[in-house]
Each structure stands twice: as structure tokens, then as C-alpha cells.
Design an enzyme around this catalytic site. Sequence first.
Site, PDB file in Angstrom:
ATOM      1  N   HIS A 247       5.701   7.198  -1.854  1.00  0.00           N
ATOM      2  CA  HIS A 247       6.521   6.048  -2.249  1.00  0.00           C
ATOM      3  C   HIS A 247       5.848   4.766  -1.779  1.00  0.00           C
ATOM      4  O   HIS A 247       4.976   4.777  -0.896  1.00  0.00           O
ATOM      5  CB  HIS A 247       7.923   6.146  -1.641  1.00  0.00           C
ATOM      6  CG  HIS A 247       7.935   5.983  -0.153  1.00  0.00           C
ATOM      7  ND1 HIS A 247       7.614   7.016   0.714  1.00  0.00           N
ATOM      8  CD2 HIS A 247       8.193   4.905   0.639  1.00  0.00           C
ATOM      9  CE1 HIS A 247       7.681   6.584   1.956  1.00  0.00           C
ATOM     10  NE2 HIS A 247       8.032   5.305   1.945  1.00  0.00           N
TER      11      HIS A 247
ATOM     12  N   HIS B  78       0.855  -1.177   0.000  1.00  0.00           N
ATOM     13  CA  HIS B  78       0.000   0.000   0.000  1.00  0.00           C
ATOM     14  C   HIS B  78       0.898   1.236   0.000  1.00  0.00           C
ATOM     15  O   HIS B  78       2.123   1.118   0.131  1.00  0.00           O
ATOM     16  CB  HIS B  78      -0.882   0.014   1.262  1.00  0.00           C
ATOM     17  CG  HIS B  78      -0.064   0.143   2.506  1.00  0.00           C
ATOM     18  ND1 HIS B  78       0.576  -0.933   3.088  1.00  0.00           N
ATOM     19  CD2 HIS B  78       0.286   1.231   3.255  1.00  0.00           C
ATOM     20  CE1 HIS B  78       1.256  -0.532   4.147  1.00  0.00           C
ATOM     21  NE2 HIS B  78       1.110   0.777   4.267  1.00  0.00           N
TER      22      HIS B  78
END
Length: 201
Positions: free
Chosen positions: A130, A45
Site C-alpha cells: 500500500h 514511496h
Amino acid sequence: MAAAVRCFVGLPLPQAYQDALRDIQSRIRPRARSSMSWTRPGNWHLTLKFLGRVEEPGLIGLKQALCSVRFGRFFFQARGAGFFPDPRRPRVFWVGVGPGAAECGRLAGDVDRALAPLGFRPEARAFSAHLTLARIKTPAADDWPALAEMAAARDWPGFEAAEFALWKSLLGPQGPTYVRLAGFAAHGPQEGLGARCSPPG
């Protein structure tokens, strides 16, 4: 005493990304000498905010606060790869975000502001969108730029980011398992607050 659970808010990633993570691991692991703790496929995620330990009675107010966060759907696509803090002292191996990075930053800021009244401190560092591939536990003499190139060579599919979620993290012998507690959908022109908050159970 009420039980406490480790929680975080994040952007879910589709199955194509979970499968790609598994493929990247299979290609890089045989070439890496360092000891790394890899993200488990299925757990991948983009973290918007790590909350730490939350008392279970506080989860209701937490979900209500997150329901106030309004955002529109946006296009998301991973791009590039690198390390935190840098390739000379790698601690986190990540895949970057191309399209959608700015939207993720705004969403993270909105989550920060929504949760501040509940006592969650705003993030001190600037948000950097990120996806964590692995955490480097014991660095060795690896060719880090080459490993980053291997991860960056992936042709990532784009997808429409239409929700964020609240998860709790359960620690086990095989690493953490993430359990979804609630989902918060993007708003549309005809959607009200109740239509976009879907906490399960």
C-alpha cells in the site's frame, strides 16, 4: 558514540505519483474534518521494511546485505483506496496496489531474509502492499467511504519498477525529509552483483 539514523527500505514512486498525491490532497483536505498528517509530495514511496534507528557504521553492512537481494523488473500500478485497520477506526489512509502487489510482497520477504542476519527482526504481520496517503491523528465524523472513493477514482499510470532504495528519515518542524542513501537495481540476465548496486557516496 556513533550517531544513529532512522532508516527504511522502500520502492520509489515516479513524479507522476508525487503530483497525483498533491492533487488528491487538494481535493480531500477541504472535505475532511479529521486532523490528518499527510505524506509530503516528494516523500511518497512504498515501504518494504522499516528499520528504525541504525548506527552509522552499520550502514555499510546494511547496504552490502541489500545488494544480495535479487529481483526482476515488474509492472506496478496503484489501484483502490482504504483504511487501516478499517473505516470504522481509521488510523492510516492508503492507496492500494493492483498489478505488482505480489511482486512487492516477494521483494519485501527477500529484504526481510537478507537483513535477518544483521539482527533486524522479520515482520510478524503479513505484508500488505500500500501507499500511505495520510495518518489520521484525531478522527472526526467524516464520511470515510466517500473519501476513499475520491482517492480510488484516480486513474493511476503504470510504470516499470526497476529498483528499490534505502533511505534515512530526518525529522524537522515541517515533517520528515527522506534522504536516499543507496539504490539497488533489478537484475537482468547479463548483470552481476556489482552492476546492480549503486550506493551513492
